[in-house]
Write an enzyme that holds these catalytic residues in place. Sequence first.
Site, short mmCIF file in Angstrom:
data_model
loop_
_atom_site.label_atom_id
_atom_site.label_comp_id
_atom_site.label_asym_id
_atom_site.label_seq_id
_atom_site.Cartn_x
_atom_site.Cartn_y
_atom_site.Cartn_z
N ASP A 35 61.14 35.85 99.89
CA ASP A 35 61.50 36.15 101.27
C ASP A 35 62.20 37.52 101.29
O ASP A 35 63.36 37.62 101.67
CB ASP A 35 62.42 35.04 101.81
CG ASP A 35 62.65 35.17 103.32
OD1 ASP A 35 61.87 35.89 103.98
OD2 ASP A 35 63.63 34.57 103.82
N ILE A 90 70.96 41.83 105.54
CA ILE A 90 70.78 40.77 104.55
C ILE A 90 69.80 39.73 105.08
O ILE A 90 69.94 39.25 106.19
CB ILE A 90 72.14 40.08 104.26
CG1 ILE A 90 73.18 41.11 103.85
CG2 ILE A 90 71.99 38.99 103.20
CD1 ILE A 90 74.62 40.63 103.99
N CYS A 91 68.81 39.39 104.27
CA CYS A 91 67.86 38.34 104.63
C CYS A 91 68.35 37.04 104.01
O CYS A 91 68.19 36.81 102.81
CB CYS A 91 66.47 38.69 104.11
SG CYS A 91 65.23 37.48 104.58
N LEU A 92 69.00 36.22 104.84
CA LEU A 92 69.57 34.96 104.38
C LEU A 92 69.53 33.98 105.55
O LEU A 92 70.02 34.31 106.64
CB LEU A 92 71.01 35.21 103.90
CG LEU A 92 71.75 34.05 103.25
CD1 LEU A 92 71.06 33.60 101.97
CD2 LEU A 92 73.18 34.47 102.93
N ASN A 107 66.58 41.21 98.77
CA ASN A 107 66.88 40.60 100.07
C ASN A 107 67.87 41.39 100.91
O ASN A 107 68.35 40.90 101.93
CB ASN A 107 67.42 39.17 99.86
CG ASN A 107 66.51 38.34 99.00
OD1 ASN A 107 66.83 38.06 97.86
ND2 ASN A 107 65.35 37.97 99.51
#
Length: 152
Positions: free
Chosen positions: A121, A84-86, A77
């Site tokens: 994701d 950052i994928c959050l 992620n």
Amino acid sequence: MQRASRLARELSLLATEPPPGITCWQNGQLDDLRAQILGGVDTPYEKGIFNLEIIVPERYPFEPPKIRFLTPIYHPNIDSAGRICLDVLKLPPKGAWRPSLNISTLLTSIQLLMAEPNPDDPLMANISSEYKYNKQLFLLNAREWTEKYAGQ
């Protein structure tokens, strides 16, 4: 003005009662912060010290800070640029940012993401499929990167 007083409060709290394994400080100007997250015990990031950059936007807290890793990390992620994928780092409808959240909460969420990646994701598809289908190789690579880039 609201941003300045809120940031001052948040930074004071981060200095006096930091979440375990997290430190955060000003890097010159008010809107430019740095943070360090220690890799969690029993994760491939254990014993690593990861540096992050936090840019606080003009509209904070109505807009989330932009946070990225400065230390390279092998994670599904987090991409090679440190992005950052959050969900809590993005505004609705795609994200879950709310003005009630703060920098401490975000850093704790990132620390949790490090311990529990979300391979469904991903930002890094190759690392994600490795995490899903060859966990041992993922753990080996993540440990190697941690030693190489985040070791003291």
